[in-house]
Design a protein around this motif. Structure first.
Motif, PDB file in Angstrom:
ATOM      1  N   GLU A 185       1.685  27.985  23.775  1.00  0.00           N
ATOM      2  CA  GLU A 185       1.435  29.034  22.769  1.00  0.00           C
ATOM      3  C   GLU A 185       0.239  29.901  23.179  1.00  0.00           C
ATOM      4  O   GLU A 185       0.283  31.130  23.073  1.00  0.00           O
ATOM      5  N   PHE A 186      -0.831  29.286  23.639  1.00  0.00           N
ATOM      6  CA  PHE A 186      -2.025  30.024  24.069  1.00  0.00           C
ATOM      7  C   PHE A 186      -1.665  30.989  25.198  1.00  0.00           C
ATOM      8  O   PHE A 186      -2.101  32.139  25.208  1.00  0.00           O
ATOM      9  N   CYS A 187      -0.862  30.515  26.148  1.00  0.00           N
ATOM     10  CA  CYS A 187      -0.506  31.348  27.300  1.00  0.00           C
ATOM     11  C   CYS A 187       0.421  32.503  26.927  1.00  0.00           C
ATOM     12  O   CYS A 187       0.413  33.540  27.603  1.00  0.00           O
ATOM     13  N   ARG A 188       1.192  32.363  25.878  1.00  0.00           N
ATOM     14  CA  ARG A 188       2.031  33.479  25.421  1.00  0.00           C
ATOM     15  C   ARG A 188       1.168  34.647  24.957  1.00  0.00           C
ATOM     16  O   ARG A 188       1.531  35.806  25.140  1.00  0.00           O
ATOM     17  N   THR A 189       0.019  34.339  24.351  1.00  0.00           N
ATOM     18  CA  THR A 189      -0.853  35.411  23.861  1.00  0.00           C
ATOM     19  C   THR A 189      -1.982  35.753  24.836  1.00  0.00           C
ATOM     20  O   THR A 189      -2.655  36.750  24.669  1.00  0.00           O
ATOM     21  N   ASN A 190      -2.190  34.904  25.851  1.00  0.00           N
ATOM     22  CA  ASN A 190      -3.220  35.124  26.884  1.00  0.00           C
ATOM     23  C   ASN A 190      -2.572  34.847  28.251  1.00  0.00           C
ATOM     24  O   ASN A 190      -2.875  33.846  28.895  1.00  0.00           O
ATOM     25  N   PRO A 191      -1.666  35.724  28.684  1.00  0.00           N
ATOM     26  CA  PRO A 191      -0.771  35.408  29.801  1.00  0.00           C
ATOM     27  C   PRO A 191      -1.419  35.078  31.143  1.00  0.00           C
ATOM     28  O   PRO A 191      -0.791  34.425  31.971  1.00  0.00           O
ATOM     29  N   LYS A 210      -4.116  26.342  33.036  1.00  0.00           N
ATOM     30  CA  LYS A 210      -4.411  27.762  33.122  1.00  0.00           C
ATOM     31  C   LYS A 210      -3.112  28.476  32.784  1.00  0.00           C
ATOM     32  O   LYS A 210      -2.045  27.846  32.681  1.00  0.00           O
ATOM     33  N   CYS A 211      -3.185  29.778  32.620  1.00  0.00           N
ATOM     34  CA  CYS A 211      -1.991  30.554  32.307  1.00  0.00           C
ATOM     35  C   CYS A 211      -1.605  31.386  33.529  1.00  0.00           C
ATOM     36  O   CYS A 211      -2.458  32.007  34.157  1.00  0.00           O
ATOM     37  N   ALA A 212      -0.335  31.380  33.859  1.00  0.00           N
ATOM     38  CA  ALA A 212       0.190  32.191  34.944  1.00  0.00           C
ATOM     39  C   ALA A 212       1.428  32.914  34.427  1.00  0.00           C
ATOM     40  O   ALA A 212       2.432  32.276  34.109  1.00  0.00           O
ATOM     41  N   SER A 213       1.296  34.231  34.300  1.00  0.00           N
ATOM     42  CA  SER A 213       2.394  35.064  33.794  1.00  0.00           C
ATOM     43  C   SER A 213       2.947  34.545  32.468  1.00  0.00           C
ATOM     44  O   SER A 213       4.155  34.474  32.250  1.00  0.00           O
ATOM     45  N   GLY A 214       2.053  34.135  31.572  1.00  0.00           N
ATOM     46  CA  GLY A 214       2.435  33.712  30.234  1.00  0.00           C
ATOM     47  C   GLY A 214       2.907  32.271  30.107  1.00  0.00           C
ATOM     48  O   GLY A 214       3.349  31.856  29.051  1.00  0.00           O
ATOM     49  N   LYS A 215       2.814  31.500  31.180  1.00  0.00           N
ATOM     50  CA  LYS A 215       3.245  30.098  31.142  1.00  0.00           C
ATOM     51  C   LYS A 215       2.062  29.181  31.458  1.00  0.00           C
ATOM     52  O   LYS A 215       1.234  29.483  32.318  1.00  0.00           O
ATOM     53  N   ALA A 216       2.014  28.054  30.766  1.00  0.00           N
ATOM     54  CA  ALA A 216       0.951  27.067  31.003  1.00  0.00           C
ATOM     55  C   ALA A 216       1.240  26.307  32.302  1.00  0.00           C
ATOM     56  O   ALA A 216       2.359  25.844  32.521  1.00  0.00           O
ATOM     57  N   VAL A 217       0.214  26.190  33.143  1.00  0.00           N
ATOM     58  CA  VAL A 217       0.331  25.500  34.419  1.00  0.00           C
ATOM     59  C   VAL A 217      -0.775  24.448  34.490  1.00  0.00           C
ATOM     60  O   VAL A 217      -1.947  24.758  34.239  1.00  0.00           O
ATOM     61  N   VAL A 218      -0.410  23.214  34.841  1.00  0.00           N
ATOM     62  CA  VAL A 218      -1.403  22.138  34.976  1.00  0.00           C
ATOM     63  C   VAL A 218      -2.293  22.452  36.183  1.00  0.00           C
ATOM     64  O   VAL A 218      -1.791  22.762  37.267  1.00  0.00           O
ATOM     65  N   THR A 219      -3.613  22.354  35.984  1.00  0.00           N
ATOM     66  CA  THR A 219      -4.548  22.607  37.087  1.00  0.00           C
ATOM     67  C   THR A 219      -5.254  21.341  37.544  1.00  0.00           C
ATOM     68  O   THR A 219      -5.694  21.260  38.677  1.00  0.00           O
TER      69      THR A 219
END
Length: 174
Positions: A118-124, A143-152
């Motif tokens: 949800e966070f990444c949808r609004t902070n892509p 982190k967010c990559a192009s609107g998707k959450a990615v495990v770092t």
């Protein structure tokens, strides 16, 4: 006769309910020190988080110093009442101290995190997904990559019961 039967049943129900409530109130109290050590030796592992007990004060302070060696002041009794918790693992009493970003609960080890999504949808393209979005109990950082959450990264190493290892210390006996 019917009125007598109903009042008798009512009294029995009231007595049973009262006994049930009294038993629940007794189990909600913090266990005396010797009882908690004994319980942990008997059950070995119990993930129930128990509240602070003044009878465990000295050991709780030692556990605090082990977990936070750089702390300049020991916590006061009131702070321990609100922050210290106990559980059983491997027959020992363990202590944890709740704080900002210090969860004393079982951790969420799922890689998929709806809050991060949800966070990444609004902070892509955000470099970091904050804990308020992932939940403070999330094992992974995102982190967010192009609107998707990615495990770092994996923020927490877990013990075999699913709790953050570095947040729990063995409570020394007496």
């Amino acid at each position: 006769m019917t009125a007598f039967r109903l009042s008798t049943i009512g009294l029995l129900a009231f007595a049973l309910l009262s006994a049930f409530i009294a038993a629940g109130a007794a189990t909600a109290k913090a266990a005396p020190a010797d009882d908690l050590y004994k319980l942990c030796r008997q059950v070995r592992n119990d993930d129930t988080i128990r509240p602070y007990s003044h009878e465990l004060y000295a050991g709780t302070l030692k556990a605090f110093k082990k977990l936070f060696p750089d702390a300049t002041n020991a916590p006061r009794e009131q702070e321990l009442r609100t922050q210290a918790s106990y559980r059983c693992m491997n027959g020992k009493v363990l202590a944890c101290f709740v704080g900002a970003n210090l969860p004393c609960t079982k951790m969420n080890a799922a890689r998929d995190n709806p809050g991060a999504d949800e966070f990444c949808r609004t902070n892509p393209n955000a470099d970091v997904v904050p804990a308020f979005a992932t939940g403070h109990d999330a094992v992974y950082s995102y982190k967010c990559a192009s609107g998707k959450a990615v495990v770092t990264d994996s923020s927490w190493q877990l013990d075999k019961r699913g709790f953050a290892k570095k947040l729990w210390a063995v409570l020394p006996e007496h």
